[in-house]
Motif scaffolding. Structure first.
Motif, PDB file in Angstrom:
ATOM      1  N   LEU A 201       6.841 -11.918  -8.537  1.00 43.90           N
ATOM      2  CA  LEU A 201       7.478 -10.830  -7.800  1.00 43.90           C
ATOM      3  C   LEU A 201       7.884  -9.705  -8.744  1.00 43.90           C
ATOM      4  CD1 LEU A 201       9.674 -12.821  -5.261  1.00 43.90           C
ATOM      5  CD2 LEU A 201       7.672 -11.423  -4.744  1.00 43.90           C
TER       6      LEU A 201
ATOM      7  N   ASP B 212       5.277  -7.273  -9.300  1.00 42.05           N
ATOM      8  CA  ASP B 212       4.884  -6.497  -8.123  1.00 42.05           C
ATOM      9  C   ASP B 212       3.813  -7.144  -7.252  1.00 42.05           C
ATOM     10  OD1 ASP B 212       6.633  -4.331  -8.363  1.00 42.05           O
ATOM     11  OD2 ASP B 212       5.312  -3.310  -9.769  1.00 42.05           O
TER      12      ASP B 212
ATOM     13  N   LEU C 151       5.078 -10.161  -1.612  1.00 43.56           N
ATOM     14  CA  LEU C 151       5.785 -11.385  -1.252  1.00 43.56           C
ATOM     15  C   LEU C 151       4.913 -12.395  -0.496  1.00 43.56           C
ATOM     16  CD1 LEU C 151       8.549 -12.766  -1.318  1.00 43.56           C
ATOM     17  CD2 LEU C 151       9.108 -11.597   0.802  1.00 43.56           C
TER      18      LEU C 151
ATOM     19  N   LEU D 120      -4.734   6.489  -0.963  1.00 48.90           N
ATOM     20  CA  LEU D 120      -3.525   7.282  -0.745  1.00 48.90           C
ATOM     21  C   LEU D 120      -3.546   8.530  -1.634  1.00 48.90           C
ATOM     22  CD1 LEU D 120      -0.655   4.612  -0.935  1.00 48.90           C
ATOM     23  CD2 LEU D 120      -1.834   5.422   1.098  1.00 48.90           C
TER      24      LEU D 120
ATOM     25  N   LEU E 139      -2.243   8.863   4.103  1.00 50.20           N
ATOM     26  CA  LEU E 139      -1.440   7.673   4.356  1.00 50.20           C
ATOM     27  C   LEU E 139      -2.187   6.776   5.324  1.00 50.20           C
ATOM     28  CD1 LEU E 139       2.127   9.173   4.757  1.00 50.20           C
ATOM     29  CD2 LEU E 139       1.362   7.609   2.978  1.00 50.20           C
ATOM     30  N   HIS E 140      -2.112   5.492   5.058  1.00 53.55           N
ATOM     31  CA  HIS E 140      -2.807   4.533   5.906  1.00 53.55           C
ATOM     32  C   HIS E 140      -2.243   4.479   7.314  1.00 53.55           C
ATOM     33  CE1 HIS E 140       0.624   2.890   3.891  1.00 53.55           C
ATOM     34  NE2 HIS E 140       0.691   1.911   4.750  1.00 53.55           N
ATOM     35  N   VAL E 141      -1.066   5.089   7.536  1.00 55.03           N
ATOM     36  CA  VAL E 141      -0.478   5.099   8.877  1.00 55.03           C
ATOM     37  C   VAL E 141      -0.778   6.395   9.623  1.00 55.03           C
ATOM     38  CG1 VAL E 141       1.381   3.455   8.446  1.00 55.03           C
ATOM     39  CG2 VAL E 141       1.710   5.863   7.859  1.00 55.03           C
TER      40      VAL E 141
ATOM     41  N   MET F 222       0.218   0.798 -10.353  1.00 57.57           N
ATOM     42  CA  MET F 222       1.681   0.704 -10.358  1.00 57.57           C
ATOM     43  C   MET F 222       2.267   0.472  -8.970  1.00 57.57           C
ATOM     44  SD  MET F 222       2.638   3.668 -13.099  1.00 57.57           S
ATOM     45  CE  MET F 222       1.518   4.906 -12.505  1.00 57.57           C
ATOM     46  N   THR F 223       1.394   0.398  -7.954  1.00 50.75           N
ATOM     47  CA  THR F 223       1.879   0.231  -6.589  1.00 50.75           C
ATOM     48  C   THR F 223       2.710  -1.036  -6.457  1.00 50.75           C
ATOM     49  OG1 THR F 223      -0.186   1.227  -5.871  1.00 50.75           O
ATOM     50  CG2 THR F 223       1.182   0.245  -4.173  1.00 50.75           C
ATOM     51  N   GLY F 224       3.755  -0.931  -5.661  1.00 51.65           N
ATOM     52  CA  GLY F 224       4.645  -2.074  -5.471  1.00 51.65           C
ATOM     53  C   GLY F 224       4.240  -2.931  -4.283  1.00 51.65           C
ATOM     54  N   GLN F 225       5.234  -3.416  -3.574  1.00 55.02           N
ATOM     55  CA  GLN F 225       5.021  -4.343  -2.473  1.00 55.02           C
ATOM     56  C   GLN F 225       4.142  -3.759  -1.365  1.00 55.02           C
ATOM     57  OE1 GLN F 225       6.292  -7.563  -2.126  1.00 55.02           O
ATOM     58  NE2 GLN F 225       6.924  -7.458  -4.256  1.00 55.02           N
ATOM     59  N   ASP F 226       4.111  -2.442  -1.276  1.00 56.59           N
ATOM     60  CA  ASP F 226       3.384  -1.810  -0.184  1.00 56.59           C
ATOM     61  C   ASP F 226       1.865  -1.947  -0.326  1.00 56.59           C
ATOM     62  OD1 ASP F 226       3.783  -0.567   2.232  1.00 56.59           O
ATOM     63  OD2 ASP F 226       3.338   1.405   1.426  1.00 56.59           O
TER      64      ASP F 226
ATOM     65  N   ASN G 139       0.093  -3.597   2.580  1.00 63.70           N
ATOM     66  CA  ASN G 139      -0.027  -2.828   3.819  1.00 63.70           C
ATOM     67  C   ASN G 139      -1.128  -1.784   3.718  1.00 63.70           C
ATOM     68  OD1 ASN G 139       2.223  -4.213   4.824  1.00 63.70           O
ATOM     69  ND2 ASN G 139       3.595  -2.781   3.790  1.00 63.70           N
TER      70      ASN G 139
ATOM     71  N   ALA H 198      10.786  -7.551  -0.935  1.00 54.80           N
ATOM     72  CA  ALA H 198       9.615  -7.012  -0.243  1.00 54.80           C
ATOM     73  C   ALA H 198       9.742  -5.508  -0.028  1.00 54.80           C
ATOM     74  CB  ALA H 198       9.409  -7.722   1.089  1.00 54.80           C
TER      75      ALA H 198
ATOM     76  N   ASP I 149      10.641  -3.576  -2.443  1.00 55.90           N
ATOM     77  CA  ASP I 149      10.565  -3.069  -3.820  1.00 55.90           C
ATOM     78  C   ASP I 149      11.912  -2.888  -4.498  1.00 55.90           C
ATOM     79  OD1 ASP I 149       7.820  -2.948  -4.385  1.00 55.90           O
ATOM     80  OD2 ASP I 149       7.608  -1.138  -3.195  1.00 55.90           O
TER      81      ASP I 149
ATOM     82  N   VAL J 225      13.519  -7.881  -8.295  1.00 58.21           N
ATOM     83  CA  VAL J 225      14.115  -9.213  -8.332  1.00 58.21           C
ATOM     84  C   VAL J 225      15.563  -9.162  -8.805  1.00 58.21           C
ATOM     85  CG1 VAL J 225      13.995 -11.472  -9.442  1.00 58.21           C
ATOM     86  CG2 VAL J 225      11.901 -10.360  -8.673  1.00 58.21           C
TER      87      VAL J 225
ATOM     88  N   THR K 182       5.873   4.554  -3.385  1.00 56.67           N
ATOM     89  CA  THR K 182       5.121   3.299  -3.293  1.00 56.67           C
ATOM     90  C   THR K 182       5.130   2.537  -4.622  1.00 56.67           C
ATOM     91  OG1 THR K 182       3.142   4.600  -3.697  1.00 56.67           O
ATOM     92  CG2 THR K 182       3.485   3.827  -1.466  1.00 56.67           C
ATOM     93  N   THR K 183       5.671   3.157  -5.662  1.00 54.56           N
ATOM     94  CA  THR K 183       5.667   2.506  -6.965  1.00 54.56           C
ATOM     95  C   THR K 183       6.531   1.252  -6.963  1.00 54.56           C
ATOM     96  OG1 THR K 183       5.566   4.712  -7.891  1.00 54.56           O
ATOM     97  CG2 THR K 183       5.946   2.924  -9.441  1.00 54.56           C
ATOM     98  N   GLY K 184       6.068   0.260  -7.666  1.00 50.23           N
ATOM     99  CA  GLY K 184       6.835  -0.971  -7.794  1.00 50.23           C
ATOM    100  C   GLY K 184       7.782  -0.913  -8.972  1.00 50.23           C
TER     101      GLY K 184
ATOM    102  N   ALA L  73       7.185   0.729   4.130  1.00 50.86           N
ATOM    103  CA  ALA L  73       7.924  -0.157   3.226  1.00 50.86           C
ATOM    104  C   ALA L  73       8.144   0.389   1.840  1.00 50.86           C
ATOM    105  CB  ALA L  73       7.191  -1.497   3.111  1.00 50.86           C
TER     106      ALA L  73
END
Lengths: 449, 333
Positions: A40, A43, A46, A109, A195-197, A224-228, A231, B61, B63, B66, B248-250, B278
């Motif tokens: 986690l 990145d 989840l 994106l 954007l994907h939305v 570097m993209t995070g949890q998104d 999606n 979730a 971002d 932890v 969107t960066t983590g 998100a």
């Protein structure tokens, strides 16, 4: 560094078990929690982590982990194996259409790096003897067309544009026609970031796809993209049917867990990775190396590969011996310096070493290209004796060297100090390499096999 | 539930338009974060360890990271034990309160620091592709609307088309753009722009820079040089150094904030592309670990879609579902 912390945390977890004789279900659970947190922090999304942990737990429980001497390392090995497997095993290639032109649609994106990557991909194909055409279908971002034109000029690849007023679907269609007419074999279509939305714009992509029937639809994803990341990848995949992924900005210090997320959600291979700002900096993606990176173990393999390309094998072996025995001289340093400069930007190389960013003295070792030239001048101003035996460098000699190389005494002193530090560092690295060599090649020096 | 009421009252005092912008912009974020939290609270009757772990996951979730998620949940865990809470619903206002407090702390520095007498210089920094140039265009638009004269410095001389992109924004919002050729020294561009801004008596100079990854030593040195030139030419400048961060960066955003903070003394953050799904949780981590205030958020593509950050609205946006519960009498806001 994450790997170190994961390793030591797992070690700690299992340490508690020593003398206990028996390991309980709860102990495994505790270890899995550490793995989960590590992923986690890197990145990884989840949902992906949860599935992954379930699989690793199954294997961990099923195997002789708990009776093994070093259960912590055993767990990490399982984690690494599973990560590599999940990321697709081997390197994937760009698909080519049976009858040219092959159409490649680039999507993603805003700010992921589509336009730059499109230019890099054209360069990559050009080097393989292909004749690509760039198509500028980003009519929304100001000057995006101009950006692609400049990239095309730089690498000598034609760019097809119809201006900002045209419809992207028409541009794409006309671009493919142009390629057919001029017998160009690959058409790379750069599209606007979206954007994907955004239903309207996603629909536009679907219409481009239907109009030009691309062989490859590549999603460009910022490493570097995070949890998104899940999606985004899911949405693009569901609406367009992706064939592959390109991960950009991997030359940063991100752990890049997004790679795992995207791969897990789409099932599409990651085909390339963007490794720098230059147009040559696009490389095939290596799942096993990415697994090491996500776990924070450094990309030793890529480094070795680069070194192999720049230095011939015999010299390398000789150098390695010198490194290990710490007989490194300024002459060797100069030779290395020249070899390294052939390999690419220095900080990129250093970033591939495990734990490098954290090492003491690293800041001083970060040298830019101009400074490399200066260093070369300083070394060339030394006598052969001085180069072979740096210890004799007294203030008077240093002053002469400074005058001879057109630098200052501080510059010379700094270099000598850096040289000493480097010697120490290389010695450490040499030891590591030596240990690894005893095992299977250079693979994962940390693992018992 | 006084926290909700307080939040609502605070919101009622704010303009409906901006609140709506936050609400719409964060709609996707809310879906993921708030609805998950909501579902968790609905499901959970009594507080137990599993509940806390799930709460942790929901935050991660989004971002939040932890470390920050664990710390937040630990605080809640303690509070629950201390106050002998049993019912999960009791924890809800506490969570909101903690988030608002975290975001609010030090936000008094959130307003743009404008030089009351003479030229204000604002420097924009960040990694590649976060939206620096677009943000400058939007901020220029905003400042123009406030009646200020704005000059833009095309300091991204590296990326192909970056200068043209800034020029397009300059034309759109009516701001002069000072530029050199592609590949020129960005510090020289900024120097010229400062001279131009001074001689034309401009109010604000917005300096664009090329995107750079924070681990590239030479590029960070180049940035330091730009800062030195600005500081030398205008005493007290740059008045703001804004780090532009893609929502969107983590977890890498933390590393960005640290490195750019060291190289260029970042005074604030602009969080862009918050209108996707998100996102934005990393802001909590940055606030908690580095304390840098968030100054603006980008909530859409239009020039108007850059709005000043507001902690209450941000959290309200995340938890809008909670605010509209029947047990909470709806305010007029």
């Amino acid at each position: 560094m994450l790997f170190e912390s994961l390793a030591s945390r797992l070690q700690e977890t299992f340490q508690k078990l020593r003398g206990k004789g028996k390991v309980t279900e709860a102990d495994v659970k505790e270890a899995m929690r550490e793995v989960r947190l590590a992923l986690l922090e890197a990145d990884v999304s989840l949902d992906v982590v949860k599935d992954f942990i379930a699989r690793v737990r199954e294997r961990a429980v099923g195997q002789e982990v708990l009776t093994s001497l070093t259960p912590a390392q055993q767990v990490i090995k399982i984690v690494h194996d599973e990560l590599t497997a999940l990321m697709g095993g081997q390197t994937a290639k760009l698909e080519m259409a049976p009858t040219p032109p092959t159409v490649v649609l680039m999507v993603g994106l805003q700010g992921a790096g589509k336009t730059t990557t499109t230019g890099k991909l054209a360069r990559y194909l050009q080097k393989q003897g292909k004749k690509p055409l760039l198509v500028a279908a980003d009519v929304y971002r100001p000057a995006a067309i101009r950006q692609l034109q400049v990239l095309g000029e730089t690498i000598g690849v034609p760019v097809f544009t119809m201006g900002e007023g045209a419809n992207p679907v028409d541009i794409a269609k006309a671009g493919v026609e142009r390629a057919k007419g001029e017998r160009l074999d690959v058409v790379l279509i750069d599209t606007a970031g979206r954007l994907h939305v955004n239903e309207e714009l996603m629909d536009e992509l679907a219409r481009i796809r239907d109009a030009v029937q691309p062989t490859e639809i590549l999603l460009v994803v910022d490493a570097m993209t995070g949890q998104d990341a899940v999606n985004v990848a899911r949405a693009f995949h569901e609406q367009l049917g992706l064939t592959g992924v390109i991960l950009t900005k991997l030359d940063g210090d991100t752990r890049g867990g997004a790679a795992l997320s995207v791969r897990a959600v789409t099932g599409c291979p990651i085909k390339f990775a963007g490794m720098g700002e230059k147009l040559d900096a696009l490389e095939p993606f290596h799942p096993d190396r990415m697994a090491s990176r996500i776990l924070g173990m450094g990309d030793v393999l890529t480094l070795i590969e680069k070194a192999q390309a720049a230095v011939d094998a015999e010299k390398a072996a000789e150098m390695q011996q010198k490194l290990i025995r710490a007989e490194f001289t300024f002459d060797d340093f100069l030779e290395q310096l020249r070899a390294v400069r052939q390999m690419g930007p220095l900080e990129e190389l250093l970033g591939m070493l495990p734990g490098m960013g954290q090492l003491k003295g690293m800041k001083d070792l970060k040298v830019d290209e101009k400074q490399l030239k200066r260093i070369e001048a300083i070394i060339l101003s030394m006598t052969p004796e001085e180069r072979a035996n740096p210890d004799i460098l007294n203030p008077s000699r240093k002053r002469r060297i400074a005058a001879g190389s057109g630098t200052s005494l501080q510059d010379v002193n700094r270099l000598v100090k850096q040289f000493e530090e480097m010697r120490k560092l290389f010695k450490q690295f040499g030891k590591m390499a030596k240990q690894a060599k005893k095992r299977r090649g250079f693979r994962l020096p940390f693992f018992p096999t | 539930m006084s926290v909700f009421r307080k939040l609502k009252e605070a919101l009622a005092a704010k303009t409906e338009a901006v609140t709506a912008k936050f609400r719409d912009g964060l709609a996707k974020t809310r879906e993921v974060l708030a609805e998950n939290v909501e579902a968790l609270f609905r499901r959970t009757k009594a507080i137990d360890e599993e509940f806390f772990e799930e709460l942790e996951e929901i935050l991660i979730a989004a971002d939040v990271g932890v470390k920050t998620a664990l710390a937040l949940v630990d605080e809640l865990r303690e509070a629950a034990a201390e106050q002998k809470m049993r019912d999960a619903a009791e924890l809800k206002p506490l969570l909101v309160e903690k988030l608002v407090a975290l975001m609010d702390e030090g936000q008094e520095r959130a307003a743009l620091n404008l030089n009351p007498e003479g030229l204000t210089v604002i420097l924009f920094v960040g990694v590649n592709g976060v939206g620096k140039t677009t943000t400058i265009g939007k901020l220029a638009h905003r400042l123009k609307q406030e009646g200020k004269t704005v000059i833009l410095a095309a300091g991204d001389t590296f990326r192909a088309g970056a200068i043209e992109q800034l020029e397009a924004w300059g034309r759109r919002v009516g701001a002069d753009v000072i530029r050199h050729q592609a590949g020129a020294d960005p510090a020289a561009v900024v120097y010229d722009a400062i001279q131009a801004a001074k001689s034309r008596g401009a109010d604000v100079l917005l300096c664009d820079t090329a995107g750079r990854l924070q681990n590239k030593a030479n590029l960070m040195e180049e940035l330091k040089k730009i800062v030195r030139v600005i500081a030398r030419e205008v005493p007290g400048a740059p008045h703001e150094t804004l780090l532009v961060v893609d929502a969107t960066t983590g977890q890498n955003a933390l590393s960005q904030a640290k490195a750019f903070g060291e190289a260029a003394k970042v005074t604030g953050i602009v969080l862009t592309k918050l209108d996707g799904t998100a996102k934005g949780g990393i802001v909590l981590a940055i606030r908690r670990e580095l304390g840098v205030p968030v100054k603006f958020v980008g909530l859409g593509e239009k020039p108007d879609d850059l709005v000043p950050f507001d902690a209450e609205q941000f959290v309200a946006g995340l938890f809008a579902g909670w605010l509209e519960q029947p047990d909470e009498a709806r305010g007029e806001g």
